[in-house]
Design a protein around this motif. Structure first.
Motif, PDB file in Angstrom:
ATOM      1  N   LEU A 193      14.224  -1.363  -9.950  1.00 56.74           N
ATOM      2  CA  LEU A 193      14.469   0.002  -9.486  1.00 56.74           C
ATOM      3  C   LEU A 193      13.180   0.633  -8.972  1.00 56.74           C
ATOM      4  CD1 LEU A 193      16.876   1.252 -12.323  1.00 56.74           C
ATOM      5  CD2 LEU A 193      17.481   0.445 -10.027  1.00 56.74           C
ATOM      6  N   GLU A 194      12.101   0.453  -9.698  1.00 53.02           N
ATOM      7  CA  GLU A 194      10.820   1.036  -9.299  1.00 53.02           C
ATOM      8  C   GLU A 194      10.263   0.380  -8.044  1.00 53.02           C
ATOM      9  OE1 GLU A 194       9.277   2.114 -13.824  1.00 53.02           O
ATOM     10  OE2 GLU A 194       9.054   0.083 -12.998  1.00 53.02           O
ATOM     11  N   SER A 195      10.546  -0.901  -7.844  1.00 53.41           N
ATOM     12  CA  SER A 195       9.989  -1.615  -6.691  1.00 53.41           C
ATOM     13  C   SER A 195      10.598  -1.169  -5.369  1.00 53.41           C
ATOM     14  CB  SER A 195      10.181  -3.128  -6.862  1.00 53.41           C
ATOM     15  OG  SER A 195      11.551  -3.470  -6.871  1.00 53.41           O
ATOM     16  N   LYS A 196      11.696  -0.426  -5.423  1.00 52.17           N
ATOM     17  CA  LYS A 196      12.302   0.080  -4.191  1.00 52.17           C
ATOM     18  C   LYS A 196      11.544   1.277  -3.625  1.00 52.17           C
ATOM     19  CE  LYS A 196      16.963  -1.528  -5.306  1.00 52.17           C
ATOM     20  NZ  LYS A 196      17.044  -2.499  -4.189  1.00 52.17           N
ATOM     21  N   ASP A 197      10.660   1.869  -4.426  1.00 53.65           N
ATOM     22  CA  ASP A 197       9.824   2.979  -3.962  1.00 53.65           C
ATOM     23  C   ASP A 197       8.574   2.378  -3.317  1.00 53.65           C
ATOM     24  OD1 ASP A 197       8.225   5.191  -3.556  1.00 53.65           O
ATOM     25  OD2 ASP A 197       8.616   6.067  -5.527  1.00 53.65           O
ATOM     26  N   LEU A 198       8.662   2.105  -2.018  1.00 53.86           N
ATOM     27  CA  LEU A 198       7.577   1.398  -1.335  1.00 53.86           C
ATOM     28  C   LEU A 198       6.272   2.189  -1.344  1.00 53.86           C
ATOM     29  CD1 LEU A 198       9.448  -0.109   1.753  1.00 53.86           C
ATOM     30  CD2 LEU A 198       8.924  -1.190  -0.438  1.00 53.86           C
ATOM     31  N   GLU A 199       6.367   3.511  -1.315  1.00 54.38           N
ATOM     32  CA  GLU A 199       5.154   4.330  -1.312  1.00 54.38           C
ATOM     33  C   GLU A 199       4.424   4.202  -2.647  1.00 54.38           C
ATOM     34  OE1 GLU A 199       3.753   9.006  -0.703  1.00 54.38           O
ATOM     35  OE2 GLU A 199       5.810   8.388  -0.229  1.00 54.38           O
ATOM     36  N   ALA A 200       5.168   4.266  -3.742  1.00 56.59           N
ATOM     37  CA  ALA A 200       4.546   4.155  -5.063  1.00 56.59           C
ATOM     38  C   ALA A 200       3.963   2.768  -5.282  1.00 56.59           C
ATOM     39  CB  ALA A 200       5.572   4.481  -6.149  1.00 56.59           C
ATOM     40  N   VAL A 201       4.712   1.739  -4.891  1.00 58.44           N
ATOM     41  CA  VAL A 201       4.215   0.372  -5.045  1.00 58.44           C
ATOM     42  C   VAL A 201       2.983   0.165  -4.175  1.00 58.44           C
ATOM     43  CG1 VAL A 201       4.745  -2.065  -4.741  1.00 58.44           C
ATOM     44  CG2 VAL A 201       6.493  -0.537  -5.640  1.00 58.44           C
ATOM     45  N   GLY A 202       3.035   0.698  -2.951  1.00 53.90           N
ATOM     46  CA  GLY A 202       1.917   0.532  -2.025  1.00 53.90           C
ATOM     47  C   GLY A 202       0.615   1.106  -2.561  1.00 53.90           C
ATOM     48  N   LYS A 203       0.689   2.183  -3.338  1.00 55.28           N
ATOM     49  CA  LYS A 203      -0.525   2.782  -3.905  1.00 55.28           C
ATOM     50  C   LYS A 203      -1.218   1.833  -4.870  1.00 55.28           C
ATOM     51  CE  LYS A 203       0.878   7.623  -3.435  1.00 55.28           C
ATOM     52  NZ  LYS A 203       1.229   8.883  -4.139  1.00 55.28           N
ATOM     53  N   GLU A 204      -0.431   0.963  -5.505  1.00 57.43           N
ATOM     54  CA  GLU A 204      -1.019  -0.007  -6.422  1.00 57.43           C
ATOM     55  C   GLU A 204      -1.797  -1.087  -5.685  1.00 57.43           C
ATOM     56  OE1 GLU A 204      -1.016  -0.087  -9.771  1.00 57.43           O
ATOM     57  OE2 GLU A 204       0.033   1.836  -9.853  1.00 57.43           O
ATOM     58  N   PHE A 205      -1.596  -1.211  -4.389  1.00 54.62           N
ATOM     59  CA  PHE A 205      -2.232  -2.265  -3.609  1.00 54.62           C
ATOM     60  C   PHE A 205      -3.568  -1.855  -3.004  1.00 54.62           C
ATOM     61  CE2 PHE A 205       2.307  -3.858  -2.499  1.00 54.62           C
ATOM     62  CZ  PHE A 205       2.414  -4.424  -3.767  1.00 54.62           C
ATOM     63  N   GLU A 206      -3.989  -0.631  -3.221  1.00 52.06           N
ATOM     64  CA  GLU A 206      -5.171  -0.122  -2.524  1.00 52.06           C
ATOM     65  C   GLU A 206      -6.463  -0.793  -2.979  1.00 52.06           C
ATOM     66  OE1 GLU A 206      -5.017   4.091  -2.963  1.00 52.06           O
ATOM     67  OE2 GLU A 206      -3.255   4.334  -1.657  1.00 52.06           O
ATOM     68  N   ASN A 207      -6.515  -1.258  -4.218  1.00 50.13           N
ATOM     69  CA  ASN A 207      -7.757  -1.850  -4.733  1.00 50.13           C
ATOM     70  C   ASN A 207      -7.497  -3.147  -5.486  1.00 50.13           C
ATOM     71  OD1 ASN A 207      -9.802   0.328  -4.061  1.00 50.13           O
ATOM     72  ND2 ASN A 207      -8.326   1.522  -5.247  1.00 50.13           N
ATOM     73  N   ILE A 248       0.656  -5.591   0.893  1.00 49.87           N
ATOM     74  CA  ILE A 248      -0.468  -6.275   0.254  1.00 49.87           C
ATOM     75  C   ILE A 248      -1.478  -6.720   1.311  1.00 49.87           C
ATOM     76  CG2 ILE A 248      -1.168  -8.297  -1.088  1.00 49.87           C
ATOM     77  CD1 ILE A 248       1.589  -8.211  -2.431  1.00 49.87           C
ATOM     78  N   PHE A 249      -0.997  -7.305   2.396  1.00 46.77           N
ATOM     79  CA  PHE A 249      -1.885  -7.812   3.443  1.00 46.77           C
ATOM     80  C   PHE A 249      -2.608  -6.689   4.191  1.00 46.77           C
ATOM     81  CE2 PHE A 249       0.393 -11.783   2.904  1.00 46.77           C
ATOM     82  CZ  PHE A 249      -0.543 -12.741   3.252  1.00 46.77           C
ATOM     83  N   GLU A 250      -1.943  -5.567   4.402  1.00 52.66           N
ATOM     84  CA  GLU A 250      -2.530  -4.520   5.231  1.00 52.66           C
ATOM     85  C   GLU A 250      -3.324  -3.503   4.423  1.00 52.66           C
ATOM     86  OE1 GLU A 250       0.795  -2.849   7.281  1.00 52.66           O
ATOM     87  OE2 GLU A 250       1.542  -1.753   5.539  1.00 52.66           O
ATOM     88  N   SER A 251      -3.467  -3.703   3.109  1.00 47.16           N
ATOM     89  CA  SER A 251      -4.131  -2.707   2.262  1.00 47.16           C
ATOM     90  C   SER A 251      -5.557  -3.099   1.906  1.00 47.16           C
ATOM     91  CB  SER A 251      -3.313  -2.488   0.979  1.00 47.16           C
ATOM     92  OG  SER A 251      -2.057  -1.932   1.274  1.00 47.16           O
TER      93      SER A 251
END
Length: 297
Positions: A193-207, A248-251
């Motif tokens: 359910l949480e993985s469907k929020d692409l914006e929230a998941v994407g924030k985890e990929f920043e570092n 992941i690739f673009e972050s």
């Protein structure tokens, strides 16, 4: 002569692309000795290669066309049937040798069951900052059926023995022991359910830094991927999965390697799972080409 010379079997090239030095190197790892439900993932490397020969080379996620590319497909590792410990050593030695011979390529591994990720990550010798795992299951059991090294425990071994930072995405099947361990271990979990929020998941990929990506194909809903070792309902759809991988690739991260595991051709329907696996690998190759961060080279 090294492991790759002595213990690899030649196959057709992935997607029938010419075999030559390139930005990508592929190795099949046909290992399924600890499978406990539906064995047969050892046949996936060949099945995925065969199905991928019938796919077009256009990447929907990047707009690139890969039909003029090459891939350094080394074939399949030859592993001793039923000998888990020896097989894990061979996989680790082969991956370490591969990294030494081809340091500036993206290695892609096709399993095989998910236990292969343990020796692969081990062979990276702590050069991985973050392990990103896509999986319906946590695979964090301390042991399963009296075994500490199998497809249901591999991630627990990686966390405890290799001290790896882990980000787990798409899960929806848990044991009490695993949930208790997640609370105490620091493993970051985005359930389905949480993985469907692409914006929230994407924030985890920043570092994430130097990142290894492991894709268990049962993270995808069985409606799209019926041919897996342990199908679990209520999964991800393929486009959402690819959008997350693209983030992941673009972050600003360096993707160190990628594996795709748990495809089982013996229970597939019209090769749709193998075809989807081939498509995802082509998309990963395109993402690597489009977003590779030159500051890491």
């Amino acid at each position: 002569m090294g492991v790759l010379d002595l213990l690899t079997q030649e196959t057709i090239g992935f997607a029938c692309l010419p075999k030559a030095n390139s930005a990508w190197i592929l190795l099949g790892i046909p290992f399924d000795s600890t499978t406990t439900y539906k064995p047969g993932t050892r046949f996936a490397p060949d099945s995925v290669r065969s199905a991928s020969c019938n796919l077009e080379f256009y990447s929907l996620l990047t707009g690139l066309i890969l039909e003029d590319e090459r891939i350094n497909d080394l074939g399949n590792l030859v592993l001793p049937p039923g000998e888990v410990e020896k097989s894990l050593r061979i996989i680790e030695d082969a991956v370490r040798e591969l990294r030494g011979l081809y340091p500036d390529t993206l290695p892609i591994f096709i399993g095989g069951e998910h236990l292969i990720t343990y020796p692969i990550v081990k062979a990276f010798d702590k050069t991985i900052d973050t392990l990103v795992v896509f999986d319906a299951h946590l695979d964090l059991r301390s042991e399963y059926l009296s075994s500490k090294y199998n497809h249901a425990t591999f991630l627990r071994r990686i966390v405890e023995e290799l001290d790896s930072n882990v980000l787990h995405i798409g899960s929806r099947a848990y044991s009490k022991d695993e949930l208790d361990y997640v609370k105490s271990s620091g493993v970051k979990v985005f359930n389905i359910l949480e993985s469907k929020d692409l914006e929230a998941v994407g924030k985890e990929f920043e570092n994430l830094g130097r990142t290894y990506v492991s894709l268990d194909f049962d993270v995808i809903d069985p409606a799209y991927a019926p041919g897996v070792g342990n199908p679990e309902p209520l999964g991800m759809d393929p486009l959402t999965l690819l959008k997350v991988i693209r983030k992941i690739f673009e972050s600003n991260n360096k993707v160190m390697g990628f594996d795709l595991v748990e495809v089982n051709p013996l229970v597939d329907v019209n090769d749709v799972t193998s075809a989807l696996a081939g498509k995802i690998i082509l998309e990963v190759m395109a993402m690597d080409k489009a977003f590779r961060n030159t500051k890491w080279l």
